[in-house]
Design a protein around this motif. Sequence first.
Motif, PDB file in Angstrom:
ATOM      1  N   SER A 130       0.615  -7.739  -7.712  1.00  0.00           N
ATOM      2  CA  SER A 130       0.149  -8.718  -6.736  1.00  0.00           C
ATOM      3  C   SER A 130       0.901 -10.024  -6.910  1.00  0.00           C
ATOM      4  CB  SER A 130      -1.363  -8.951  -6.888  1.00  0.00           C
ATOM      5  OG  SER A 130      -1.659  -9.487  -8.177  1.00  0.00           O
TER       6      SER A 130
ATOM      7  N   ALA B 174      -7.004  -9.873  -2.227  1.00  0.00           N
ATOM      8  CA  ALA B 174      -7.243  -8.645  -2.987  1.00  0.00           C
ATOM      9  C   ALA B 174      -8.607  -8.676  -3.663  1.00  0.00           C
ATOM     10  CB  ALA B 174      -6.150  -8.469  -4.038  1.00  0.00           C
TER      11      ALA B 174
ATOM     12  N   LEU C 164      -2.167  -7.976  -2.703  1.00  0.00           N
ATOM     13  CA  LEU C 164      -1.594  -6.745  -3.238  1.00  0.00           C
ATOM     14  C   LEU C 164      -0.233  -6.502  -2.598  1.00  0.00           C
ATOM     15  CD1 LEU C 164      -4.694  -4.349  -3.219  1.00  0.00           C
ATOM     16  CD2 LEU C 164      -3.821  -5.759  -5.100  1.00  0.00           C
TER      17      LEU C 164
ATOM     18  N   TRP D 153      -6.287 -11.024   3.780  1.00  0.00           N
ATOM     19  CA  TRP D 153      -5.999  -9.851   2.964  1.00  0.00           C
ATOM     20  C   TRP D 153      -6.147 -10.130   1.466  1.00  0.00           C
ATOM     21  CZ3 TRP D 153      -0.799  -7.922   5.558  1.00  0.00           C
ATOM     22  CH2 TRP D 153      -1.089  -7.428   6.833  1.00  0.00           C
TER      23      TRP D 153
ATOM     24  N   ASN E  10      -2.493  -5.077   3.523  1.00  0.00           N
ATOM     25  CA  ASN E  10      -3.942  -5.099   3.692  1.00  0.00           C
ATOM     26  C   ASN E  10      -4.569  -4.286   2.569  1.00  0.00           C
ATOM     27  OD1 ASN E  10      -6.622  -4.594   4.555  1.00  0.00           O
ATOM     28  ND2 ASN E  10      -6.028  -4.735   6.700  1.00  0.00           N
ATOM     29  N   PRO E  11      -5.511  -4.842   1.817  1.00  0.00           N
ATOM     30  CA  PRO E  11      -6.094  -4.093   0.696  1.00  0.00           C
ATOM     31  C   PRO E  11      -6.863  -2.849   1.138  1.00  0.00           C
ATOM     32  CG  PRO E  11      -7.328  -6.112   1.107  1.00  0.00           C
ATOM     33  CD  PRO E  11      -6.100  -6.184   1.956  1.00  0.00           C
ATOM     34  N   GLU E  12      -7.204  -2.760   2.441  1.00  0.00           N
ATOM     35  CA  GLU E  12      -7.873  -1.561   2.918  1.00  0.00           C
ATOM     36  C   GLU E  12      -6.904  -0.395   3.132  1.00  0.00           C
ATOM     37  OE1 GLU E  12     -10.062  -2.414   6.421  1.00  0.00           O
ATOM     38  OE2 GLU E  12     -11.443  -3.823   5.460  1.00  0.00           O
TER      39      GLU E  12
ATOM     40  N   GLN F   8      -8.694  -5.346  -8.352  1.00  0.00           N
ATOM     41  CA  GLN F   8      -7.331  -4.887  -8.096  1.00  0.00           C
ATOM     42  C   GLN F   8      -6.306  -6.008  -8.155  1.00  0.00           C
ATOM     43  OE1 GLN F   8      -6.969  -2.517  -4.489  1.00  0.00           O
ATOM     44  NE2 GLN F   8      -9.139  -1.999  -4.543  1.00  0.00           N
ATOM     45  N   ALA F   9      -6.750  -7.241  -8.284  1.00  0.00           N
ATOM     46  CA  ALA F   9      -5.869  -8.393  -8.120  1.00  0.00           C
ATOM     47  C   ALA F   9      -4.757  -8.455  -9.159  1.00  0.00           C
ATOM     48  CB  ALA F   9      -6.684  -9.681  -8.155  1.00  0.00           C
TER      49      ALA F   9
END
Length: 530
Positions: free
Chosen positions: A221, A212, A230, A210, A247-249, A216-217
Amino acid sequence: MSPKRPIKPGASTTSPETPFILPDIGPPALHRLPLNIAPHGEDRVSVDYPRTSDQSSSSRHAPLEIVDLPAETHITPVVVHAPIEHFFLAPNQLSRLPEPNALSGIREIGTQRNFVDLQEGGTVLLGIDSENQFRARLNSDYRPSGPRLERVEGTLTWRVKPSDEGAGGSDSRLTLKRLRNPDDDPQEVVAPKRSSTSTGEEWSDPWKKWDAPPQQASIGSIEVDGIRFLLVPRGTDPDHPIVYIKNPEHWVYDFDYMERILGTDLMQQPRGAIRVPPANQWEIDPNLPFQHPLKQYIATYFPLLSETSVKKVARHQFGLANDGDMATGVGLTRLRQTFNDWKRGNSTPHPPLADPLLMLPTLATSSGGPGLSRTLELPALTPEGPLQRLDFDLTRQEWDYFKTTQSGVELKRLMANILNRQGYDVFTPTPSSSFPALVFRRKNHPFVFFVSLYRVRGKKIHQPLNSGPDTADARLNTQVGYPALQEILQAHAENRLVWLKGGSQIHASQPDSIFIVRDDESRLATLADL
């Protein structure tokens, strides 16, 4: 050719095996298994091998192509449901189930919840799929998701139906071949010599993948073992020691999305993390935050609640814990703590999170005028809308018996039995049949409940003003007994007393039901006369 069965308007035309596809808008689909099955008519499917510990997060893997296999290659069919053990009821629920039907072996609670004992041990909730076949199911299932079941002839027990029944006789033949990427060694080809069974061990810790995205990191985080994760928003307490990686998704977790994750793949839920001294570095909790969908926790510890009430209580509890519609780190910890308190019988620091009766809103009663009566209108029994009432499932035999008696004593006895099976301690009902009422409490919180009982035809409860507790036949010590009276006097003085109304409701526009609501009518206005 027999005519097609007409489809009920609004009914789903998909089968339980039809994959649920999310719309283009909203959180992305979840992926549990490493294979993406190709649609009909396509010859190939791309598969990414899972990354091992010695591979970097940026490594790419060649896709696999499915082609014909030699005839001697054995293919193991894919099991599309969890093992039967996943559907077993918790042991503390079994004593509360009715006896099996003498013909079918089914334990019936109402018309919607049926349970069966298995030949090899264990008891499961029974459902019917779109092909009218019995399957094991979870309380949270929209459609039964377990293996098919059948009754063992000559007994009251059931068993898992053999999987080879109805299977076709033709053998499938396929193999896997790696397609070369431009940066692959030209000689590298993967071709299995024989079939093998994947243990799934490489998928036991999917959170390790997972990491990031770089863009987005830096936003909410943490870093663990060189991987940037994340976080679920922390919520009302930014200094709370437990955080949750995600999960970044996944976008945000509202109740429905959280239930979907817990119902399809527990391993994809957010994972807890905490700083560990002396280095004060972040470490991931190896334990899953939740072992079941949230609704299943409610159904386990309050087993007679109707399915509609279970769903509304779970949704309301989620909102209370998270102080809103979206999951937060603080809210997830509150839920975990509440479920653990239920399991261990601990006193809870958040009673409104732990008791569905305390979640009920207080309904106002109205006065019909001088010398008339107070009226409370019961909320409609609907699957949608906020939590306003609790409804309970009875077995058909219990409900049929209940409808044949008009005794106030029987009404108290029935409700006391329901409350006991929900884990409450009920003071022994008195033999008085005038103005039936019960007093009860729960071990893990300090509140005391007083419920007045009624038989309601229609949707309104009418209580004459001249039938208050100061009248001779309605004195509280006659209604509930002296020990219960002392309990409610003490609770009233300490602001721990909760007033309820309950009983049976028969209404033309909805199913007959046993209900409880919360109201604002104190019966202690004239205690000086008692």
